[in-house]
Design a protein around this motif. Sequence first.
Motif, PDB file in Angstrom:
ATOM      1  N   VAL A   1       3.159   1.753  -3.827  1.00 15.58           N
ATOM      2  CA  VAL A   1       2.537   2.129  -5.091  1.00 15.58           C
ATOM      3  C   VAL A   1       2.598   3.649  -5.315  1.00 15.58           C
ATOM      4  O   VAL A   1       2.853   4.114  -6.429  1.00 15.58           O
ATOM      5  CB  VAL A   1       1.081   1.596  -5.183  1.00 15.58           C
ATOM      6  N   ASP A   2       2.400   4.418  -4.233  1.00 10.14           N
ATOM      7  CA  ASP A   2       2.493   5.878  -4.369  1.00 10.14           C
ATOM      8  C   ASP A   2       3.898   6.296  -4.752  1.00 10.14           C
ATOM      9  O   ASP A   2       4.095   7.215  -5.554  1.00 10.14           O
ATOM     10  CB  ASP A   2       2.095   6.579  -3.057  1.00 10.14           C
ATOM     11  N   GLU A   3       4.882   5.602  -4.175  1.00  8.56           N
ATOM     12  CA  GLU A   3       6.258   5.957  -4.502  1.00  8.56           C
ATOM     13  C   GLU A   3       6.520   5.703  -5.980  1.00  8.56           C
ATOM     14  O   GLU A   3       7.126   6.521  -6.664  1.00  8.56           O
ATOM     15  CB  GLU A   3       7.219   5.131  -3.656  1.00  8.56           C
TER      16      GLU A   3
ATOM     17  N   LEU B   1       4.305   5.682  -8.451  1.00 11.56           N
ATOM     18  CA  LEU B   1       3.623   6.670  -9.288  1.00 11.56           C
ATOM     19  C   LEU B   1       4.296   8.033  -9.193  1.00 11.56           C
ATOM     20  O   LEU B   1       4.473   8.724 -10.195  1.00 11.56           O
ATOM     21  CB  LEU B   1       2.153   6.770  -8.876  1.00 11.56           C
ATOM     22  N   ALA B   2       4.696   8.413  -7.977  1.00  7.32           N
ATOM     23  CA  ALA B   2       5.293   9.745  -7.800  1.00  7.32           C
ATOM     24  C   ALA B   2       6.630   9.843  -8.509  1.00  7.32           C
ATOM     25  O   ALA B   2       6.922  10.832  -9.197  1.00  7.32           O
ATOM     26  CB  ALA B   2       5.478  10.050  -6.314  1.00  7.32           C
ATOM     27  N   LYS B   3       7.465   8.808  -8.356  1.00  6.74           N
ATOM     28  CA  LYS B   3       8.797   8.914  -8.946  1.00  6.74           C
ATOM     29  C   LYS B   3       8.753   8.778 -10.463  1.00  6.74           C
ATOM     30  O   LYS B   3       9.543   9.386 -11.162  1.00  6.74           O
ATOM     31  CB  LYS B   3       9.719   7.872  -8.327  1.00  6.74           C
TER      32      LYS B   3
ATOM     33  N   ASP C   1       6.345   9.868 -12.286  1.00  6.46           N
ATOM     34  CA  ASP C   1       5.891  11.188 -12.717  1.00  6.46           C
ATOM     35  C   ASP C   1       7.032  12.190 -12.684  1.00  6.46           C
ATOM     36  O   ASP C   1       7.220  13.000 -13.583  1.00  6.46           O
ATOM     37  CB  ASP C   1       4.794  11.639 -11.751  1.00  6.46           C
ATOM     38  N   GLN C   2       7.807  12.117 -11.626  1.00  7.96           N
ATOM     39  CA  GLN C   2       8.910  13.057 -11.448  1.00  7.96           C
ATOM     40  C   GLN C   2       9.954  12.857 -12.539  1.00  7.96           C
ATOM     41  O   GLN C   2      10.604  13.796 -12.974  1.00  7.96           O
ATOM     42  CB  GLN C   2       9.539  12.825 -10.079  1.00  7.96           C
TER      43      GLN C   2
ATOM     44  N   GLN D   1      -4.710  -0.139  -3.723  1.00  5.57           N
ATOM     45  CA  GLN D   1      -4.663   1.320  -3.658  1.00  5.57           C
ATOM     46  C   GLN D   1      -5.103   1.960  -4.967  1.00  5.57           C
ATOM     47  O   GLN D   1      -5.509   3.117  -4.974  1.00  5.57           O
ATOM     48  CB  GLN D   1      -3.248   1.800  -3.317  1.00  5.57           C
TER      49      GLN D   1
ATOM     50  N   VAL E   1       0.827  -1.214   0.000  1.00  7.96           N
ATOM     51  CA  VAL E   1       0.000   0.000   0.000  1.00  7.96           C
ATOM     52  C   VAL E   1       0.856   1.257   0.000  1.00  7.96           C
ATOM     53  O   VAL E   1       0.414   2.312  -0.431  1.00  7.96           O
ATOM     54  CB  VAL E   1      -1.001   0.056   1.182  1.00  7.96           C
ATOM     55  N   ARG E   2       2.076   1.142   0.488  1.00  8.76           N
ATOM     56  CA  ARG E   2       2.926   2.321   0.524  1.00  8.76           C
ATOM     57  C   ARG E   2       3.770   2.492  -0.731  1.00  8.76           C
ATOM     58  O   ARG E   2       4.032   3.616  -1.161  1.00  8.76           O
ATOM     59  CB  ARG E   2       3.851   2.249   1.743  1.00  8.76           C
TER      60      ARG E   2
END
Lengths: 193, 151
Positions: free
Chosen positions: A62-64, A66-68, A70-71, A152, A59-60
């Motif tokens: 997946v955001d990393e 997507l964020a990285k 994108d970055q 998520q 759960v944690r």
Amino acid sequence: MSKSTAAANGHSLWQKMPKANAELFALTYGTLVTELVRDYESTEDINEQLEKMGYSIGVRCVDEFLAKADQAGMVIPPCRAFAETAEVLAKTGFRMFLGVSAEVQMISDSSFSLLIYENPLSLFVELPSDPKWKDIKYSNLYCGILRGSLEQVNLRVECTMVKDVLQGDDVNEIRVDLKEVLVDGAGEEYDEE
Amino acid sequence: MVFLSLFIVNKSGGLIHHRPLGPNAPQIGTNEWLRIGSTFHSLHAIAAEASPLRLPGNKNPYGADDGIEEIHAGGLELRCFQTRTDVKFVITAEPGTSDMEYVLKEIYVLYTDCALKDPFYELEMPIRCELFTQAVDNLIEHVEKNGPSKR
């Protein structure tokens, strides 16, 4: 997204991630599993605990992911079919976090298998030949990670390890089945009449 | 360019973080912030439903669901970034501020690195990570002084 872009993305994200010592990683996971073996009686409980831990990780991370991505300027468009999800997971996700890619084998529109040839978790591991270790799923953490991260993004899945190199198979295979696409809306009472 | 405030809303509409980003930020009590957070969440959802242009599958190709992305008002500009995991990062600034998109994306990365990796942080709960707030402050300071720079 095409297979080669997913792989290229995975590779360049992997380059950017801070690295840890692979042996330390494998040994830490190994001690974790042996502690679980000491604490729990049945292999089912051990497998379940590993899956739960994987879920918290999933759960944690997946955001990393997507964020990285994108970055880094990569576009990871919303998947239009479960097959695309599989490709992104295998080629970009796994590669970014573990440095190894997985192969995708589609079984149907709503299920696929991930084949992992090199497993960084089981670097020095040999399961004892006692029959009680027949059912232990050493890398069950991956199943939890996949379940957590897909939840998520609103995909409820069930993951199981079907083949394990430690149990004598030639490849690690994780079967992922899509159960439900979760939709949160305002609820039925708000539907237009 | 002057940033005013940041607030972060979780997938159920609850406010998980709010922070003034500059000296001109309005002084708003916590209860007001909670109200703002849930109101924004509802408006975002309504906007997605009310949009006359319904993209196939209700998803636009390069981003999360349709919903409020920008609000231009007399004394304020608001930008919202909704992640694929339904967390909304909303930032307000004085008109004429550039790089709000960049700041939002950087804050998302800081969220993943500081808040999510904190083992004691529970998902969907208010963020109480010193590391995260410090990093956000540093980011804003850096952007206001130098403009965006690639990491």
